[in-house]
Enzyme design. Structure first.
Site, PDB file in Angstrom:
ATOM      1  N   GLY A  31       0.809  -1.215   0.000  1.00 25.40           N
ATOM      2  CA  GLY A  31       0.000   0.000   0.000  1.00 25.40           C
ATOM      3  C   GLY A  31       0.840   1.261   0.000  1.00 25.40           C
ATOM      4  O   GLY A  31       2.014   1.230  -0.365  1.00 25.40           O
ATOM      5  N   LEU A  33       0.317   3.651  -2.080  1.00 21.89           N
ATOM      6  CA  LEU A  33       0.615   3.476  -3.506  1.00 21.89           C
ATOM      7  C   LEU A  33       1.116   4.761  -4.157  1.00 21.89           C
ATOM      8  O   LEU A  33       0.718   5.860  -3.785  1.00 21.89           O
ATOM      9  CB  LEU A  33      -0.638   2.970  -4.231  1.00 21.89           C
ATOM     10  CG  LEU A  33      -1.181   1.639  -3.725  1.00 21.89           C
ATOM     11  CD1 LEU A  33      -2.400   1.218  -4.554  1.00 21.89           C
ATOM     12  CD2 LEU A  33      -0.119   0.543  -3.747  1.00 21.89           C
ATOM     13  N   HIS A  37       3.883   1.756  -8.288  1.00 19.19           N
ATOM     14  CA  HIS A  37       2.924   0.646  -8.155  1.00 19.19           C
ATOM     15  C   HIS A  37       1.927   0.647  -9.318  1.00 19.19           C
ATOM     16  O   HIS A  37       1.560  -0.405  -9.845  1.00 19.19           O
ATOM     17  CB  HIS A  37       2.151   0.771  -6.840  1.00 19.19           C
ATOM     18  CG  HIS A  37       3.007   0.760  -5.609  1.00 19.19           C
ATOM     19  ND1 HIS A  37       3.056   1.819  -4.720  1.00 19.19           N
ATOM     20  CD2 HIS A  37       3.863  -0.169  -5.123  1.00 19.19           C
ATOM     21  CE1 HIS A  37       3.882   1.525  -3.730  1.00 19.19           C
ATOM     22  NE2 HIS A  37       4.391   0.325  -3.946  1.00 19.19           N
ATOM     23  N   ARG A 149      11.489  -4.067 -10.099  1.00 21.27           N
ATOM     24  CA  ARG A 149      12.906  -4.378  -9.913  1.00 21.27           C
ATOM     25  C   ARG A 149      13.576  -3.352  -9.004  1.00 21.27           C
ATOM     26  O   ARG A 149      14.769  -3.438  -8.740  1.00 21.27           O
ATOM     27  CB  ARG A 149      13.602  -4.478 -11.267  1.00 21.27           C
ATOM     28  CG  ARG A 149      13.102  -5.701 -12.054  1.00 21.27           C
ATOM     29  CD  ARG A 149      14.103  -6.177 -13.083  1.00 21.27           C
ATOM     30  NE  ARG A 149      14.280  -5.188 -14.127  1.00 21.27           N
ATOM     31  CZ  ARG A 149      13.722  -5.261 -15.336  1.00 21.27           C
ATOM     32  NH1 ARG A 149      12.962  -6.278 -15.648  1.00 21.27           N
ATOM     33  NH2 ARG A 149      13.938  -4.321 -16.231  1.00 21.27           N
ATOM     34  N   GLN A 154      14.456  -8.960  -3.990  1.00 20.67           N
ATOM     35  CA  GLN A 154      13.133  -9.572  -3.774  1.00 20.67           C
ATOM     36  C   GLN A 154      12.632 -10.227  -5.070  1.00 20.67           C
ATOM     37  O   GLN A 154      12.096 -11.336  -5.069  1.00 20.67           O
ATOM     38  CB  GLN A 154      12.160  -8.495  -3.306  1.00 20.67           C
ATOM     39  CG  GLN A 154      10.712  -8.926  -3.268  1.00 20.67           C
ATOM     40  CD  GLN A 154       9.825  -7.839  -2.695  1.00 20.67           C
ATOM     41  OE1 GLN A 154       9.786  -7.648  -1.493  1.00 20.67           O
ATOM     42  NE2 GLN A 154       9.127  -7.104  -3.539  1.00 20.67           N
ATOM     43  N   VAL A 177      10.554   2.943 -11.419  1.00 19.30           N
ATOM     44  CA  VAL A 177       9.993   4.244 -11.777  1.00 19.30           C
ATOM     45  C   VAL A 177      10.628   5.286 -10.858  1.00 19.30           C
ATOM     46  O   VAL A 177      10.691   5.102  -9.641  1.00 19.30           O
ATOM     47  CB  VAL A 177       8.458   4.249 -11.627  1.00 19.30           C
ATOM     48  CG1 VAL A 177       7.880   5.626 -11.915  1.00 19.30           C
ATOM     49  CG2 VAL A 177       7.838   3.198 -12.548  1.00 19.30           C
ATOM     50  N   ARG A 188       8.459   4.792   1.326  1.00 17.27           N
ATOM     51  CA  ARG A 188       9.250   5.314   2.448  1.00 17.27           C
ATOM     52  C   ARG A 188       9.764   6.732   2.189  1.00 17.27           C
ATOM     53  O   ARG A 188      10.232   7.393   3.127  1.00 17.27           O
ATOM     54  CB  ARG A 188      10.415   4.379   2.771  1.00 17.27           C
ATOM     55  CG  ARG A 188       9.943   3.061   3.373  1.00 17.27           C
ATOM     56  CD  ARG A 188      11.077   2.194   3.888  1.00 17.27           C
ATOM     57  NE  ARG A 188      10.602   1.095   4.713  1.00 17.27           N
ATOM     58  CZ  ARG A 188      10.391  -0.167   4.290  1.00 17.27           C
ATOM     59  NH1 ARG A 188      10.626  -0.488   3.030  1.00 17.27           N
ATOM     60  NH2 ARG A 188       9.954  -1.088   5.123  1.00 17.27           N
TER      61      ARG A 188
HETATM   62  P1  AMP Z   1       6.095  -2.034  -1.838  1.00 14.21           P
HETATM   63  O1  AMP Z   1       6.413  -0.603  -2.167  1.00 14.21           O
HETATM   64  O2  AMP Z   1       7.113  -2.672  -0.961  1.00 14.21           O
HETATM   65  O3  AMP Z   1       4.707  -2.199  -1.387  1.00 14.21           O
HETATM   66  O4  AMP Z   1       6.250  -2.807  -3.205  1.00 14.21           O
HETATM   67  C1  AMP Z   1       5.208  -3.344  -3.960  1.00 14.21           C
HETATM   68  C2  AMP Z   1       5.724  -3.624  -5.358  1.00 14.21           C
HETATM   69  O5  AMP Z   1       5.955  -2.375  -5.999  1.00 14.21           O
HETATM   70  C3  AMP Z   1       7.044  -4.371  -5.385  1.00 14.21           C
HETATM   71  O6  AMP Z   1       7.048  -5.279  -6.478  1.00 14.21           O
HETATM   72  C4  AMP Z   1       8.037  -3.264  -5.602  1.00 14.21           C
HETATM   73  O7  AMP Z   1       9.236  -3.682  -6.205  1.00 14.21           O
HETATM   74  C5  AMP Z   1       7.248  -2.340  -6.529  1.00 14.21           C
HETATM   75  N1  AMP Z   1       7.784  -0.975  -6.509  1.00 14.21           N
HETATM   76  C6  AMP Z   1       7.977  -0.180  -5.446  1.00 14.21           C
HETATM   77  N2  AMP Z   1       8.528   0.984  -5.823  1.00 14.21           N
HETATM   78  C7  AMP Z   1       8.694   0.925  -7.167  1.00 14.21           C
HETATM   79  C8  AMP Z   1       9.236   1.795  -8.159  1.00 14.21           C
HETATM   80  N3  AMP Z   1       9.724   2.991  -7.852  1.00 14.21           N
HETATM   81  N4  AMP Z   1       9.244   1.380  -9.442  1.00 14.21           N
HETATM   82  C9  AMP Z   1       8.771   0.153  -9.791  1.00 14.21           C
HETATM   83  N5  AMP Z   1       8.253  -0.711  -8.906  1.00 14.21           N
HETATM   84  C10 AMP Z   1       8.225  -0.347  -7.616  1.00 14.21           C
END
Ligand code: AMP
Length: 288
Positions: A31, A33, A37, A149, A154, A177, A188
């Site tokens: 979340g 977002l 995302h 990525r 992960q 992104v 974060r």
């Molecule tokens: P999270 O931010 O930990 O909830 O990540 C959820 C998904 O979004 C994961 O597959 C992350 O790698 C992806 N994600 C988070 N930030 C980015 C970003 N800046 N660009 C591409 N994917 C992202």
């Protein structure tokens, strides 16, 4: 768009959709977002998903005792607005108790690729990630899954899990992104004050400089990592690692001969940021 809380309801929706000929896409998230995302949602569609579920669950298993589980942003109403506008079909936002009811005692663990980089600084983190994602895959069933990525390790760990366990999941990874100034989007980032955010740009500057050196022909890992490290050292309070690794196994390398990734984790105040580039594949454009 339906916001689903119960795993049984989620499974029912996915099973029903597949029986009707749908291809289900899953985008697992915690979340808060952002555009990163939402790019994953778009990618799910590009990969042929006709029903897309975004899962939103701040997974306690993947946080260490001194990490930010308590203060991690929880913004379901705003997330729902963004998802609905992007054409998401379902949000799956389970309660902690329905994911980990009393007596829950199983774990999915991938060895090897989990033991370097993040694995050194966040013991148990990937066990939490693989356990929750295996559960999500179990609930949603056969699907196409999209991961960023940005969390490079992960992505490697989860691909390994899907292969090793023969899960009926088609895995796709998306490039990171970034903001126009290079900062990788991250939930974060909202912890950062304005001045901390400016300092945080040192990571993308360092990674960009290393990419440029690579393009000029530099192949020595120690040189490339020290180029990446210099601006980060100057701006961050602490560096967990700046490391060059094989892009598939994540084993450390001394000379870049094949696909390689430079991965960074560093802290500003209480905020820990990670980022990476795959040399020769990823670009961090200079701000206009
Ligand atoms: P999270 O931010 O930990 O909830 O990540 C959820 C998904 O979004 C994961 O597959 C992350 O790698 C992806 N994600 C988070 N930030 C980015 C970003 N800046 N660009 C591409 N994917 C992202």
């Amino acid at each position: 768009m339906e916001i689903v809380h119960e795993p049984s309801r989620m499974r029912e929706l996915c099973d029903h959709a597949r029986r009707e000929g749908a291809r289900v896409g899953i985008v697992p998230t915690m979340g808060a977002l952002h555009a990163g995302h939402l790019a994953l949602v778009d990618e799910a569609r590009r990969r042929g998903a006709t029903k897309v579920v975004v899962t939103i669950f701040v997974n306690p298993l993947q946080f260490g005792p001194n990490e930010d589980f308590g203060r991690y942003p929880r913004t379901l109403p705003e997330d729902a607005v963004l998802c609905e506008a992007r054409g998401v079909d379902w949000i799956f936002a389970p309660a902690r108790e329905s994911m980990y009811p009393d007596g829950f005692s199983s774990q999915v663990r991938v060895s090897g690729v989990t033991e370097v980089l993040e694995g050194v600084f966040r013991p148990g983190h990937f066990d939490g990630v693989t356990t929750v994602v295996a559960k999500l895959f179990g609930i949603v069933g056969q699907s196409v899954a999209i991961f960023g990525r940005k969390d490079y390790q992960q992505w490697c760990v989860l691909r390994r899990m899907v292969r090793d366990l023969d899960l009926p999941i088609e895995m796709h990874g998306m490039p990171t992104v970034r903001e126009v100034d290079g900062l990788a989007l991250s939930s974060r980032n909202r912890y950062l004050s304005e001045s901390e955010r400016a300092r945080a740009l040192a990571i993308s500057r360092g990674l960009r400089a290393a990419c440029e050196a690579f393009e000029r022909g530099e192949r020595d890992a120690a040189t490339l990592t020290s180029i990446a490290r210099a601006p980060i050292e100057a701006s961050f309070d602490a560096i967990d690692y700046v490391a060059l690794a094989d892009a598939d196994s994540l084993a450390p390398i001394t000379l870049v001969e094949d696909r390689a990734v430079i991965a960074v984790a560093a802290r500003i105040g209480k905020t820990r940021l990670i980022d990476n580039v795959v040399l020769s594949e990823d670009r961090i454009p200079l701000p206009a």
